[in-house]
Design an enzyme around this catalytic site. Structure first.
Site, short mmCIF file in Angstrom:
data_model
loop_
_atom_site.label_atom_id
_atom_site.label_comp_id
_atom_site.label_asym_id
_atom_site.label_seq_id
_atom_site.Cartn_x
_atom_site.Cartn_y
_atom_site.Cartn_z
N TYR A 60 0.94 -1.07 0.16
CA TYR A 60 -0.05 -0.06 -0.09
C TYR A 60 0.81 1.22 0.16
O TYR A 60 1.89 1.35 0.67
CB TYR A 60 -0.91 -0.14 1.38
CG TYR A 60 -2.34 -0.32 0.92
CD1 TYR A 60 -3.00 0.80 0.02
CD2 TYR A 60 -2.98 -1.29 1.26
CE1 TYR A 60 -4.30 0.30 -0.45
CE2 TYR A 60 -4.20 -1.66 1.06
CZ TYR A 60 -4.98 -0.81 -0.05
OH TYR A 60 -6.01 -1.10 -0.31
N GLU A 62 -0.59 4.73 -0.53
CA GLU A 62 -1.33 5.85 -0.93
C GLU A 62 -0.41 7.08 -0.78
O GLU A 62 0.21 7.47 0.00
CB GLU A 62 -2.45 6.03 -0.02
CG GLU A 62 -3.63 5.01 -0.77
CD GLU A 62 -4.68 4.68 0.26
OE1 GLU A 62 -4.46 4.25 1.39
OE2 GLU A 62 -5.93 4.96 -0.18
N ASP A 206 -6.38 12.49 -25.45
CA ASP A 206 -6.63 11.05 -25.03
C ASP A 206 -5.62 10.54 -26.38
O ASP A 206 -6.13 10.10 -27.29
CB ASP A 206 -7.78 10.72 -25.09
CG ASP A 206 -7.86 9.09 -24.54
OD1 ASP A 206 -6.75 8.44 -24.63
OD2 ASP A 206 -9.23 8.66 -24.21
N THR A 232 -3.11 5.17 -22.46
CA THR A 232 -2.98 3.59 -21.48
C THR A 232 -1.37 3.37 -21.85
O THR A 232 -0.87 3.78 -22.89
CB THR A 232 -3.94 2.73 -22.23
OG1 THR A 232 -3.64 3.02 -23.70
CG2 THR A 232 -5.15 2.94 -21.83
N LYS A 235 -0.89 -0.43 -25.24
CA LYS A 235 -1.47 -0.66 -26.58
C LYS A 235 -0.15 -0.63 -27.45
O LYS A 235 1.02 -1.53 -27.17
CB LYS A 235 -2.26 0.52 -26.86
CG LYS A 235 -3.61 0.45 -26.44
CD LYS A 235 -4.69 1.35 -27.08
CE LYS A 235 -6.08 1.20 -26.40
NZ LYS A 235 -6.35 1.68 -25.15
N ARG A 241 -0.78 -3.45 -18.49
CA ARG A 241 -2.19 -2.87 -19.06
C ARG A 241 -2.41 -1.82 -17.64
O ARG A 241 -2.53 -2.35 -16.68
CB ARG A 241 -3.17 -4.12 -18.66
CG ARG A 241 -4.65 -3.55 -18.58
CD ARG A 241 -5.53 -4.91 -18.88
NE ARG A 241 -5.24 -5.52 -20.17
CZ ARG A 241 -5.68 -4.80 -21.31
NH1 ARG A 241 -6.43 -3.88 -21.34
NH2 ARG A 241 -5.17 -5.27 -22.38
N1 DSN Z 1 -10.95 -0.80 -25.82
C1 DSN Z 1 -9.99 0.03 -26.31
C2 DSN Z 1 -10.09 -0.29 -27.85
O1 DSN Z 1 -9.69 -1.28 -28.13
O2 DSN Z 1 -9.74 0.70 -28.45
C3 DSN Z 1 -10.46 1.38 -25.81
O3 DSN Z 1 -10.68 1.56 -24.52
#
Ligand code: DSN
Length: 424
Positions: A60, A62, A206, A232, A235, A241
């Site tokens: 933890y 925080e 984003d 994110t 990707k 993740r």
């Molecule tokens: N689920 C993602 C995608 O496939 O683009 C976006 O959040």
């Protein structure tokens, strides 16, 4: 240095919980056995996966490095500081917050930093390539904020920049958001910055889908133009993740307070360590070569599908993904996804702009090249894959025993044998 508790201990799992161990094995078999063309997925490195399976998961912490609400944070502080410093260097950003658990959590924090319920957001519409968290009515973002949406131009199928400017001047939004989950073309960040300045809005990008291409210097960066960039890390970027946010110095305190304590509790320190490793990987020349190849592959895959009558919206792609209209071949997105699945090709149905079908059926498919490029495939293999997708979509069937499913699957097996995922 060997101590199984530094990282994951598969033998221990297998002996105690063979059912879950079996899922890990069969998922790896699934990854290795087919083509992964979902544009938002990738295959992170064993180094990244090791932190995810480590004892850092227990802690933890925080707060932020040096300012925690728990004792015993000396080691996780090092991990988070490394992750912050590497993210700042990688993206040339004033500030990085590496605690968001996901892209949606990162976006929630951006709302928390800049908007109050009822205030106006201007963002891309979901059916035209945006995202659920960009003000969709079924998301907190559409329930709590007044979301106004721009779309794409009917002719070019690219962002309707004139509409962005018109809506910004009409609605004077608090925040203008660029980015989405099915945008094949580069976004004109300078344009958005100018419009945001004209109406006094925060400019938020984003960048979840394309931040990996930015990290690899394959496409221009939004960071010099935006107030805040959320993304994110799993990707094209190829990390764990998770999510992250970079912003200008001016917004540092607002973003940090919005991530914790406003939106999240204890940060996932194992994932933050994995993000640090991923940012180090992304700073290497090898990663830059990878990012450029992802784009080169996506262009060839889109062109090959176009030659087979599977029309890419906007005419092609500048990024890692292309969106294809299946109406010319008279197949729905749902049928195409099922036919490809039966042939060992994983991709997703996707709404295309002005889609006459409901989203669960859709008229399109989205294909992306992050995974196959990680496996070492190049343009020649993209021509082969384009041909296989077209065959499965146009002549194939959702039945894995159909002759076309079997024939395509045999060629998929040949490809993934020559370019294995997680090579032994
Ligand atoms: N689920 C993602 C995608 O496939 O683009 C976006 O959040």
């Amino acid at each position: 240095m060997s101590d199984t508790f530094y990282g994951s201990d598969f033998d221990a799992l297998e002996s105690f919980d063979p059912e879950i161990a079996g899922v890990l094995v069969s998922e790896l078999d699934r990854l290795r056995g087919g083509l992964q063309l979902i544009a938002s997925e990738n295959m992170s490195s064993p180094a990244v996966l090791t932190s995810l399976g480590s004892t850092l998961s227990n802690k933890y912490a925080e707060g932020y490095p040096g300012r925690r609400y728990y004792g015993g944070c000396s080691e996780v502080d090092k991990a988070e500081t490394l992750a912050i410093d590497r993210a700042k260097a990688l993206f040339g950003a004033d500030h990085a917050n590496v605690q968001p658990h996901s892209g949606a959590s990162a976006n929630q924090a951006v709302y928390g930093a800049f908007m109050k319920p009822g205030e106006t957001l201007l963002a891309m519409s979901l059916p035209h390539g945006g995202h659920l968290t960009h003000g969709s009515k079924v998301s907190f973002s559409g329930k709590w904020f007044n979301a106004v949406h721009y779309g794409v131009d009917k002719e070019t199928e690219n962002i309707d920049y004139a509409e962005v400017e018109r809506l910004a001047k009409e609605h004077r939004p608090k925040v203008i958001l660029a980015g989405g989950s099915a945008i094949p073309r580069l976004i004109d960040f300078e344009f958005f910055r100018r419009v945001a300045d004209e109406v006094g809005a925060i400019f938020w990008v984003d960048a979840a889908h394309f931040i990996g291409l930015v990290a690899g210097k394959a496409i221009p960066s939004p960071v010099p133009h935006a107030d805040v960039v959320s993304f994110t890390t799993h990707k094209v970027l190829r990390g764990p993740r998770s999510g992250a946010i970079v912003c200008t110095e001016e917004h540092r305190a607002a973003i940090d307070k919005a991530v914790f304590p406003m939106m999240q509790g204890g940060p996932q320190m194992h994932t933050i360590a994995a993000k640090a490793t991923n940012f180090k990987e992304c700073a290497t020349p090898e990663y830059q070569t990878y990012a450029a190849q992802v784009v080169a592959n996506a262009k060839v895959l889109a062109e090959t599908l176009a030659e087979k009558g599977i029309r890419p919206t906007t005419g092609g792609t500048d990024t890692h993904l292309s969106l294809h209209d299946l109406q010319p071949v008279d197949v729905t997105g749902a049928d195409a996804e099922a036919r490809c699945d039966a042939a060992g090709i994983t991709l997703n149905k996707n709404a295309i702009p002005f889609d006459p079908q409901k989203p669960s059926v859709a008229s399109g498919i989205r294909v992306g090249t992050p995974c196959v490029t990680t496996q070492g495939m190049g343009e020649d293999e993209m021509r082969t894959i384009g041909g296989l997708i077209a065959r499965a979509v146009v002549e194939g069937d959702a039945d894995p025993d159909h002759p076309v499913s079997k024939a395509v699957r045999a060629e998929v097996t040949d490809l993934v044998t020559r370019f294995p995922a997680y090579a032994r």
